[in-house]
Design a protein around this motif. Structure first.
Motif, PDB file in Angstrom:
ATOM      1  N   ILE A 145       0.850  -1.188   0.000  1.00 11.90           N
ATOM      2  CA  ILE A 145       0.000   0.000   0.000  1.00 11.90           C
ATOM      3  C   ILE A 145       0.885   1.237   0.000  1.00 11.90           C
ATOM      4  O   ILE A 145       1.628   1.485   0.946  1.00 11.90           O
ATOM      5  N   THR A 146       0.783   2.016  -1.084  1.00  5.96           N
ATOM      6  CA  THR A 146       1.604   3.223  -1.193  1.00  5.96           C
ATOM      7  C   THR A 146       0.783   4.485  -1.399  1.00  5.96           C
ATOM      8  O   THR A 146       1.340   5.573  -1.402  1.00  5.96           O
ATOM      9  N   ASN A 147      -0.535   4.344  -1.586  1.00  2.00           N
ATOM     10  CA  ASN A 147      -1.370   5.535  -1.755  1.00  2.00           C
ATOM     11  C   ASN A 147      -2.796   5.254  -1.278  1.00  2.00           C
ATOM     12  O   ASN A 147      -3.118   4.128  -0.902  1.00  2.00           O
ATOM     13  N   GLN A 148      -3.624   6.284  -1.319  1.00  2.00           N
ATOM     14  CA  GLN A 148      -4.995   6.191  -0.812  1.00  2.00           C
ATOM     15  C   GLN A 148      -5.824   5.176  -1.600  1.00  2.00           C
ATOM     16  O   GLN A 148      -6.600   4.416  -1.023  1.00  2.00           O
ATOM     17  N   GLU A 149      -5.669   5.144  -2.908  1.00  7.12           N
ATOM     18  CA  GLU A 149      -6.441   4.210  -3.733  1.00  7.12           C
ATOM     19  C   GLU A 149      -6.104   2.762  -3.381  1.00  7.12           C
ATOM     20  O   GLU A 149      -6.998   1.926  -3.262  1.00  7.12           O
ATOM     21  N   GLN A 150      -4.827   2.465  -3.196  1.00  7.65           N
ATOM     22  CA  GLN A 150      -4.428   1.109  -2.820  1.00  7.65           C
ATOM     23  C   GLN A 150      -4.938   0.754  -1.430  1.00  7.65           C
ATOM     24  O   GLN A 150      -5.306  -0.395  -1.176  1.00  7.65           O
ATOM     25  N   LEU A 151      -4.981   1.726  -0.542  1.00  7.10           N
ATOM     26  CA  LEU A 151      -5.523   1.478   0.799  1.00  7.10           C
ATOM     27  C   LEU A 151      -7.004   1.138   0.706  1.00  7.10           C
ATOM     28  O   LEU A 151      -7.468   0.184   1.330  1.00  7.10           O
ATOM     29  N   ASN A 152      -7.753   1.894  -0.092  1.00  4.04           N
ATOM     30  CA  ASN A 152      -9.180   1.615  -0.257  1.00  4.04           C
ATOM     31  C   ASN A 152      -9.408   0.234  -0.860  1.00  4.04           C
ATOM     32  O   ASN A 152     -10.298  -0.508  -0.431  1.00  4.04           O
ATOM     33  N   GLU A 153      -8.603  -0.144  -1.850  1.00  5.82           N
ATOM     34  CA  GLU A 153      -8.722  -1.465  -2.461  1.00  5.82           C
ATOM     35  C   GLU A 153      -8.392  -2.563  -1.452  1.00  5.82           C
ATOM     36  O   GLU A 153      -9.058  -3.601  -1.422  1.00  5.82           O
ATOM     37  N   ALA A 154      -7.367  -2.342  -0.648  1.00  7.00           N
ATOM     38  CA  ALA A 154      -6.988  -3.338   0.360  1.00  7.00           C
ATOM     39  C   ALA A 154      -8.099  -3.514   1.385  1.00  7.00           C
ATOM     40  O   ALA A 154      -8.389  -4.643   1.810  1.00  7.00           O
ATOM     41  N   ILE A 155      -8.737  -2.430   1.783  1.00  4.84           N
ATOM     42  CA  ILE A 155      -9.848  -2.515   2.743  1.00  4.84           C
ATOM     43  C   ILE A 155     -11.016  -3.279   2.122  1.00  4.84           C
ATOM     44  O   ILE A 155     -11.585  -4.175   2.757  1.00  4.84           O
ATOM     45  N   ALA A 156     -11.371  -2.954   0.871  1.00  5.06           N
ATOM     46  CA  ALA A 156     -12.476  -3.654   0.196  1.00  5.06           C
ATOM     47  C   ALA A 156     -12.163  -5.142   0.066  1.00  5.06           C
ATOM     48  O   ALA A 156     -13.020  -5.991   0.333  1.00  5.06           O
ATOM     49  N   HIS A 157     -10.938  -5.456  -0.315  1.00  5.76           N
ATOM     50  CA  HIS A 157     -10.515  -6.857  -0.449  1.00  5.76           C
ATOM     51  C   HIS A 157     -10.610  -7.576   0.896  1.00  5.76           C
ATOM     52  O   HIS A 157     -11.110  -8.704   0.973  1.00  5.76           O
ATOM     53  N   GLN A 158     -10.162  -6.916   1.941  1.00  7.60           N
ATOM     54  CA  GLN A 158     -10.161  -7.526   3.271  1.00  7.60           C
ATOM     55  C   GLN A 158     -11.575  -7.726   3.790  1.00  7.60           C
ATOM     56  O   GLN A 158     -11.865  -8.729   4.446  1.00  7.60           O
ATOM     57  N   VAL A 159     -12.463  -6.792   3.500  1.00 15.56           N
ATOM     58  CA  VAL A 159     -13.863  -6.940   3.909  1.00 15.56           C
ATOM     59  C   VAL A 159     -14.457  -8.192   3.268  1.00 15.56           C
ATOM     60  O   VAL A 159     -15.138  -8.987   3.938  1.00 15.56           O
ATOM     61  N   LEU A 160     -14.170  -8.394   1.993  1.00 16.61           N
ATOM     62  CA  LEU A 160     -14.695  -9.577   1.305  1.00 16.61           C
ATOM     63  C   LEU A 160     -14.090 -10.867   1.872  1.00 16.61           C
ATOM     64  O   LEU A 160     -14.790 -11.864   2.038  1.00 16.61           O
ATOM     65  N   ARG A 161     -12.795 -10.847   2.178  1.00 21.66           N
ATOM     66  CA  ARG A 161     -12.161 -12.027   2.782  1.00 21.66           C
ATOM     67  C   ARG A 161     -12.789 -12.318   4.155  1.00 21.66           C
ATOM     68  O   ARG A 161     -13.015 -13.470   4.504  1.00 21.66           O
ATOM     69  N   TYR A 162     -13.083 -11.273   4.919  1.00 27.59           N
ATOM     70  CA  TYR A 162     -13.704 -11.462   6.227  1.00 27.59           C
ATOM     71  C   TYR A 162     -15.105 -12.057   6.076  1.00 27.59           C
ATOM     72  O   TYR A 162     -15.488 -12.974   6.809  1.00 27.59           O
ATOM     73  N   LEU A 163     -15.861 -11.542   5.113  1.00 25.87           N
ATOM     74  CA  LEU A 163     -17.201 -12.087   4.878  1.00 25.87           C
ATOM     75  C   LEU A 163     -17.140 -13.561   4.479  1.00 25.87           C
ATOM     76  O   LEU A 163     -17.979 -14.355   4.893  1.00 25.87           O
ATOM     77  N   GLN A 164     -16.145 -13.935   3.697  1.00 28.80           N
ATOM     78  CA  GLN A 164     -15.966 -15.344   3.357  1.00 28.80           C
ATOM     79  C   GLN A 164     -15.607 -16.155   4.594  1.00 28.80           C
ATOM     80  O   GLN A 164     -16.096 -17.264   4.767  1.00 28.80           O
ATOM     81  N   ALA A 165     -14.763 -15.598   5.441  1.00 26.32           N
ATOM     82  CA  ALA A 165     -14.328 -16.314   6.642  1.00 26.32           C
ATOM     83  C   ALA A 165     -15.500 -16.608   7.576  1.00 26.32           C
ATOM     84  O   ALA A 165     -15.547 -17.665   8.200  1.00 26.32           O
ATOM     85  N   ILE A 166     -16.440 -15.683   7.663  1.00 24.84           N
ATOM     86  CA  ILE A 166     -17.583 -15.900   8.561  1.00 24.84           C
ATOM     87  C   ILE A 166     -18.765 -16.549   7.843  1.00 24.84           C
ATOM     88  O   ILE A 166     -19.801 -16.791   8.450  1.00 24.84           O
ATOM     89  N   GLY A 167     -18.608 -16.804   6.540  1.00 25.32           N
ATOM     90  CA  GLY A 167     -19.669 -17.482   5.782  1.00 25.32           C
ATOM     91  C   GLY A 167     -20.846 -16.593   5.446  1.00 25.32           C
ATOM     92  O   GLY A 167     -21.989 -17.056   5.430  1.00 25.32           O
ATOM     93  N   ALA A 168     -20.587 -15.324   5.169  1.00 31.95           N
ATOM     94  CA  ALA A 168     -21.680 -14.376   4.920  1.00 31.95           C
ATOM     95  C   ALA A 168     -21.776 -13.943   3.451  1.00 31.95           C
ATOM     96  O   ALA A 168     -22.280 -12.861   3.161  1.00 31.95           O
ATOM     97  N   GLU A 169     -21.329 -14.795   2.536  1.00 34.07           N
ATOM     98  CA  GLU A 169     -21.383 -14.431   1.114  1.00 34.07           C
ATOM     99  C   GLU A 169     -22.816 -14.196   0.645  1.00 34.07           C
ATOM    100  O   GLU A 169     -23.094 -13.233  -0.074  1.00 34.07           O
ATOM    101  N   ASP A 170     -23.739 -15.072   1.057  1.00 33.76           N
ATOM    102  CA  ASP A 170     -25.140 -14.928   0.652  1.00 33.76           C
ATOM    103  C   ASP A 170     -25.746 -13.645   1.209  1.00 33.76           C
ATOM    104  O   ASP A 170     -26.522 -12.967   0.529  1.00 33.76           O
ATOM    105  N   ALA A 171     -25.384 -13.301   2.429  1.00 30.92           N
ATOM    106  CA  ALA A 171     -25.885 -12.061   3.028  1.00 30.92           C
ATOM    107  C   ALA A 171     -25.372 -10.855   2.251  1.00 30.92           C
ATOM    108  O   ALA A 171     -26.108  -9.880   2.043  1.00 30.92           O
ATOM    109  N   LEU A 172     -24.127 -10.909   1.808  1.00 26.70           N
ATOM    110  CA  LEU A 172     -23.562  -9.806   1.012  1.00 26.70           C
ATOM    111  C   LEU A 172     -24.354  -9.621  -0.273  1.00 26.70           C
ATOM    112  O   LEU A 172     -24.732  -8.493  -0.612  1.00 26.70           O
ATOM    113  N   ILE A 173     -24.623 -10.703  -0.976  1.00 26.32           N
ATOM    114  CA  ILE A 173     -25.386 -10.632  -2.231  1.00 26.32           C
ATOM    115  C   ILE A 173     -26.768 -10.045  -1.964  1.00 26.32           C
ATOM    116  O   ILE A 173     -27.243  -9.178  -2.698  1.00 26.32           O
ATOM    117  N   LYS A 174     -27.398 -10.498  -0.898  1.00 24.16           N
ATOM    118  CA  LYS A 174     -28.742 -10.019  -0.543  1.00 24.16           C
ATOM    119  C   LYS A 174     -28.727  -8.522  -0.246  1.00 24.16           C
ATOM    120  O   LYS A 174     -29.590  -7.778  -0.707  1.00 24.16           O
TER     121      LYS A 174
END
Length: 118
Positions: A71-100
């Motif tokens: 992460i070297t700039n604001q855009e990369q930070l935002n992408e890393a946060i979005a990516h991490q949110v999705l990984r967390y949702l997968q970890a807790i098994g909330a993919e269907d809730a995300l789609i909904k």
């Protein structure tokens, strides 16, 4: 001879099942809820740190950037946060809730941002 063929067929079936399970595990990956929570909280701390400094201090000099050298700039930070949110949702098994949730009218702007041809 018949027993030998049956045993061989059973062994092959077990081997195929194990191979399928391994392939699926490699494809989906294993997500640890604790690891994903830790990374998410570190990214939030990094965002707070960058917001507090107003990005005057380069990312390379922030204390938390050692954990996220990519992460070297604001855009990369935002992408890393979005990516991490999705990984967390997968970890807790909330993919269907995300789609909904994304299908709800209040998130129409997320659905209409598609790239042409995608």
């Amino acid at each position: 001879m018949k027993k030998t063929i049956q045993i061989l067929a059973l062994a092959l079936a077990i081997g195929a099942t194990v191979q399928t399970i391994r392939a699926y595990a490699d494809e989906t990956g294993f997500f640890s809820v604790e690891v994903e929570e830790h990374r998410m909280s570190k990214l939030i701390e990094l965002r707070k740190e960058v917001t507090a400094t107003g990005e005057v201090i380069p990312f390379a000099y922030t204390a938390l950037s050692e954990e996220f050298p990519q992460i070297t700039n604001q855009e990369q930070l935002n992408e890393a946060i979005a990516h991490q949110v999705l990984r967390y949702l997968q970890a807790i098994g909330a993919e269907d809730a995300l789609i909904k949730v994304i299908k709800q009218p209040e998130f129409q702007s997320l659905r209409s941002r598609g790239e042409p041809g995608i």
